[in-house]
Enzyme design. Structure first.
Site, PDB file in Angstrom:
ATOM      1  N   CYS A  23       0.842  -1.191   0.000  1.00  0.00           N
ATOM      2  CA  CYS A  23       0.000   0.000   0.000  1.00  0.00           C
ATOM      3  C   CYS A  23       0.875   1.238   0.000  1.00  0.00           C
ATOM      4  O   CYS A  23       2.105   1.152   0.069  1.00  0.00           O
ATOM      5  CB  CYS A  23      -0.942   0.005   1.211  1.00  0.00           C
ATOM      6  SG  CYS A  23      -0.081   0.062   2.796  1.00  0.00           S
ATOM      7  N   CYS A  26       3.318   1.622   2.801  1.00  0.00           N
ATOM      8  CA  CYS A  26       4.550   0.842   2.634  1.00  0.00           C
ATOM      9  C   CYS A  26       5.572   1.623   1.812  1.00  0.00           C
ATOM     10  O   CYS A  26       6.752   1.710   2.179  1.00  0.00           O
ATOM     11  CB  CYS A  26       4.252  -0.483   1.940  1.00  0.00           C
ATOM     12  SG  CYS A  26       3.154  -1.586   2.854  1.00  0.00           S
ATOM     13  N   ASP A 417       7.971  27.074 -33.017  1.00  0.00           N
ATOM     14  CA  ASP A 417       8.995  27.293 -34.025  1.00  0.00           C
ATOM     15  C   ASP A 417       8.312  27.180 -35.390  1.00  0.00           C
ATOM     16  O   ASP A 417       7.226  26.617 -35.507  1.00  0.00           O
ATOM     17  CB  ASP A 417      10.093  26.240 -33.869  1.00  0.00           C
ATOM     18  CG  ASP A 417      11.104  26.293 -34.991  1.00  0.00           C
ATOM     19  OD1 ASP A 417      11.604  27.394 -35.276  1.00  0.00           O
ATOM     20  OD2 ASP A 417      11.380  25.236 -35.586  1.00  0.00           O
TER      21      ASP A 417
END
Length: 727
Positions: A23, A26, A417
């Site tokens: 999870c 953790c 550009d």
């Protein structure tokens, strides 16, 4: 494993594969354990099970593995280059086993009192045995993970689920042993286990699908490098570079790995790393850094570290602002739920409830709480969106791009550009006007010779025109390219230059008034013009016409609908620039801008409080791409631009740019919704479970919450922009 960075000393990047995380809490615990070492920064990806660490070289990989183990998990150095996918825990079959046990208990409980299939006194015990099989057998991986965490004095989502299941089993056992009539209490044991395992199985499947999509995307976007293994150069994916490999880097090539120059000399452009033009001369013994581009010369670099494990720009882990918030909440969530469950039981006992009635709400609290939803909301949404973008040809340089591209309705400026971006990559040579003593074929041969190594679209037009005319390309030497200005070299002992008139003058070439007049005439017709100098004078001009990409105008219109402001920024002449702007629907034009000045204009726009997106395709755009909040390049552009851009879109369809911005907007909205749902669910369900829910209903609510959140995030894999411009 080292790289030199000014002012920071020697540092290393280490990748670990971490097992045992279930999870968000953790992942956050592993990160904090790693960062306890001085000078260390760590990122942990729950989905892939990968921890990436940036630390001083005094810290070894083994030290970090021990730190992870001390936190209650296992870790090994991830030295294999391809992106890992966390090995799945086989919960599908276990969920089916628990479901069969639950169905059997329901069938037994449904038998009428008069049935002779099973004696009535044995039914509760048989139901209890089936429930115990589900809890102790099918759910064994959950208990094992919870026990590993408990041995390290840690709590995880597995702690809540394990305690809830074992508590429910103990509760049912006590009920049966006490001889309470009715089979309802033990029946819930197998049902709760089946629901918990099914929800966890569906979560893991979603994680695996997202992680596989992430791995496939990384494989697709891998850059390549030329290495000297033996006597012949070999082209390989850059991620496969290993410490000690000899990397051959030529003009225009990106530096694919940190290392030391063994031989050769040249100049390295570091604007990809700094955001400002910076060209450093390097030679034998000098260090080079990933992301730089060799402007001229050729060098051989000894790779300092395995790129697959340590690439500076290839990190797979990214904790967004949303995820950092979720991790902080998840880190305190499990202890808070355990305390709440204890208080619930104590409260009911003090209120005079019998112990069975007091324990059931406490178990419901444990089973209803869902910190997994907090941990899944952000990573699954990011992975799903990245996979959708890649599926449709839009490649992202990491998950952070999705959050940075969330600029719809923000008034951000999109700087385009011109040459090779709004126009086709290869322009058409429309005219060659020569001075006395020089023919068209000679001009084309000499100009193409010095431009052969350049990636600029006009250079491509010259070399293509030379080959089309059947002319032999002579050998050019001592080539030096000045982005935005021109190219200078030597052909058969003659100095040859191709570029702007004013630059040719600075290189000692004289430019006649006649050629200047021809230049102005061609530019007023909307053409781009370069001068060709031979010896000490300009001998010709070459005019090229650019074809506007069919998708340019629709892309600009779509950006306007998103509330963005397009701007054309080009080094070309004002006439050519305005002609392209008029045909694409761009109102604001800035022409005759040098590459380094483009970056300065970007910074000035940012100083007004606006976000800036730069869309460019070539090496001239590198400084502006590096300075932008979001850099976009095209898949037919140069490696230099791709090495620095955040987003790569198909050149044949510029409408993917606004579509990608729309996807980013949808992704951030999905993450916000997911986090609101996760937080709101837990804030409502935990108090409700304490007073009104049975353990079975609580477990079902937890599973439904996770499944809803995963399904909600995975909808991004089917995302379509409002105008349905994507297939």
């Amino acid at each position: 494993m080292t790289a030199t960075e000014p002012g920071t000393g020697l540092r290393a990047r280490v990748r670990l594969r971490v097992d045992g995380m279930t999870c968000a809490a953790c992942a956050d615990r592993v990160r904090r354990a790693l960062e306890r070492r001085a000078g260390t920064h760590a990122e942990v990806n729950l989905l892939t099970g990968i921890a990436e660490i940036d630390a001083p070289v005094t810290h070894r990989a083994e030290d970090f593995c021990h730190a992870v183990e001390a936190a209650g998990y296992t870790a090994t150095p991830a030295t294999v280059a391809p992106v890992g996918v966390r090995p799945p825990v086989r919960l599908g079959a276990r969920a089916v086993t628990a479901a069969m046990a639950a169905a059997s208990t329901l069938g037994i409980a449904a038998l009428p009192e008069t049935s002779t299939l099973l004696p009535v006194p044995l039914r509760p015990w048989l139901i209890l045995i089936l429930g115990a099989t589900a809890v102790l057998g099918a759910a064994a991986p959950i208990h094992a993970a919870a026990w590993r965490a408990a041995r390290r004095r840690r709590t995880t989502m597995d702690t809540l689920t394990s305690l809830g299941l074992l508590g429910t089993l103990g509760y049912a056992t006590a009920v049966v042993c006490a001889g309470v009539t009715g089979a309802g209490h033990p029946v819930v044991v197998a049902g709760v286990t089946a629901i918990a395992l099914t929800g966890r199985h569906l979560e893991r499947r979603a994680e695996q699908r997202a992680a596989v999509a992430h791995r496939d995307l990384t494989e697709r976007t891998a850059r390549r490098a030329t290495v000297l293994r033996g006597t012949e150069p070999t082209d390989i994916p850059a991620r496969l570079l290993r410490s000690g490999d000899r990397l051959l880097i030529g003009p225009g090539d990106a530096v694919a790995a940190d290392g030391l120059v063994l031989e050769g000399a040249g100049r390295v452009d570091s604007s990809a790393l700094t955001g400002t033009p910076s060209r450093l001369a390097v030679g034998a013994g000098d260090a080079v850094t990933t992301g730089g581009v060799l402007v001229d010369g050729t060098i051989v670099v000894e790779v300092a570290t395995d790129v697959g494990a340590t690439s500076r720009q290839g990190t797979l882990t990214y904790r967004s602002d949303f995820q950092q918030l979720a991790d902080r909440v998840a880190g305190i969530f499990v202890p808070a739920v355990l305390i709440t469950a204890g208080i619930t039981v104590l409260g009911w006992l003090l209120a005079g409830a019998p112990w069975p009635a007091a324990v059931a709400p406490g178990l419901a609290v444990l089973l209803a709480a869902c910190p997994c939803a907090l941990g899944l909301a952000t990573p699954i949404a990011l992975q799903a969106a990245t996979a959708r973008a890649a599926q449709l040809g839009v490649l992202l340089e990491g998950h952070r791009v999705l959050e940075r591209a969330d600029i719809a309705d923000s008034g951000a400026v999109v700087v385009f550009d011109k040459t090779g971006t709004l126009t086709e990559r290869i322009p058409e040579t429309t005219a060659i006007v020569t001075g006395p003593g020089m023919g068209h074929a000679d001009v084309l041969r000499l100009a193409a010779a010095v431009e052969a190594a350049s990636s600029h679209p006009i250079a491509t037009a010259l070399t293509t025109g030379c080959r089309t005319a059947g002319l032999t390309l002579p050998r050019a030497e001592q080539i030096v390219e000045r982005p935005g200005l021109g190219v200078l070299g030597s052909v058969a002992g003659q100095r040859v230059a191709v570029g702007r008139a004013r630059w040719l003058r600075t290189q000692g070439f004289t430019v006649s008034g006649t050629l200047g007049d021809e230049q102005r005439s061609q530019e007023q017709d909307g053409h781009s013009v370069v001068f060709v100098g031979v010896g000490d004078r300009a001998v010709a001009i070459v005019a090229v016409a650019e074809r506007i990409r069919p998708s340019a105008a629709p892309a600009v219109a779509a950006l306007r609908r998103l509330g963005l402001r397009p701007l054309l920024l080009t080094g070309d002449n004002p006439y050519s620039a305005q002609a392209v702007a008029d045909r694409t629907g761009i109102d604001d034009v800035v022409a005759e801008v040098m590459p380094e000045d483009k970056a300065e204009i970007v910074r000035r726009l940012q100083a007004t409080g606006r976000q800036v997106v730069v869309v460019g395709d070539g090496s001239n755009d590198r400084p502006a791409l590096a300075a932008a909040d979001l850099g976009v390049t095209l898949d037919d552009g140069t490696d230099e631009a791709a090495a620095i851009a955040d987003l790569v879109v198909p050149a044949h369809d510029l409408t993917r740019i606004p579509a990608a911005i729309g996807l980013a907007d949808a992704t951030v909205a999905t993450i916000r919704t997911g986090l609101r749902w996760a937080l709101g669910y837990n804030l409502i369900i935990v108090p409700l479970a304490a007073v009104a829910l049975s353990p079975l209903v609580a477990a079902a609510a937890m599973a439904c919450s996770s499944i809803f959140l995963v399904t909600h995030s995975l909808r991004l894999r089917r995302y379509r922009p409002p105008d349905n411009s994507w297939p």
